[in-house]
Design an enzyme around this catalytic site. Sequence first.
Site, short mmCIF file in Angstrom:
data_model
loop_
_atom_site.label_atom_id
_atom_site.label_comp_id
_atom_site.label_asym_id
_atom_site.label_seq_id
_atom_site.Cartn_x
_atom_site.Cartn_y
_atom_site.Cartn_z
CE LYS A 67 -3.85 -2.48 2.06
NZ LYS A 67 -4.51 -2.98 3.29
CD GLN A 111 -3.60 -4.48 6.44
OE1 GLN A 111 -3.68 -3.45 5.77
NE2 GLN A 111 -3.93 -5.66 5.95
CG ASP A 134 -9.90 -0.07 4.72
OD1 ASP A 134 -9.56 -0.62 3.66
OD2 ASP A 134 -9.30 -0.21 5.79
#
Length: 312
Positions: A67, A111, A134
């Site tokens: 990422k 995460q 997200d």
Amino acid sequence: MTSPSDLAALGLREGAPGCGLVIDGKLVSQSVLAEVAQKAASLGLRPGLAVVLVGEDPASQVYVKSKGKAAESCGFHSVQHTLPVTTSQADLIALVEALNADPAINGILVQLPLPKHIDSTLVLETISPAKDVDGFHPVNAGLLAIGDTTRALVPCTPAGSLILVERAAKALGIDLAGREAVVVGRSNIVGKPMAQLLLSRSCTVTIAHSRTHDLKEVVGRAEILVAAVGRPEMIPGDWVRKGAIVIDVGINRVSGEGLDSQGRPKTRLVGDVAYAEAATRAAAITPVPGGVGPMTIAMLMSNTLAAAIRAR
Ligand code: GUN
């Protein structure tokens, strides 16, 4: 018939003899990343993405690293916060609150999975909806549910899957409106938002799941099939409707044949759909690996840019 160069421009290629088109997620993700980088540059924006990793889970370390790399390749400001597995919930929440208040940061990703002593829902709901790249915050889930896709930040995997569906439909010259779409899997991260996105494109959408009666019959109706259950090859190829667009979200590691160079049993990745036979029936299908997987990170960059544009 679409020419090979037109196909490649859409991110598809011819499959094996007797098989449908292959939807190349790697190629499509590269075009999305290039577009994001170009758009950020043309707007004079340097979107900021903060990725927070708690603990040392090796798979999470790999994801977080890719990422950060993708963010840098798009010219973004990229920061990673790596915290010990013993971090308290209060300290993690304090970090998220500091990132919420930081004007250089447009996107925050914590995460998952988090260590067991931390309430993931509470942490995810602390992220400002405007920075929730997200798309997991209930505000973003709600905006998607009411069809406000211009304001919602949409979860990356279904957002990327929709792009693959649209590219395949374009290559095949079909209109998505009114088509039978079946999503297998009802998770908040993939199945439900995928269904909402297909509905936003006027598909007739069915969500199937582990309690569905006669899954074979339901799958067999799908002109667009999205499999997101996380069970290796649970959908046999002969269930797939002829001419369907098949998007396989599953990435499952199974044992392979023989030993690797270090003498360990080999493993391989398979999807939720038995690919070889499904490919002979589908008009277009995503491979595993190289299908949906690369799209997730590309959409994270796209969401970060969208958040930066809205912040300005
Ligand atoms: N862990 C595995 N996939 C994801 C993801 O898409 N987002 C977050 N936050 N954690 C993950």
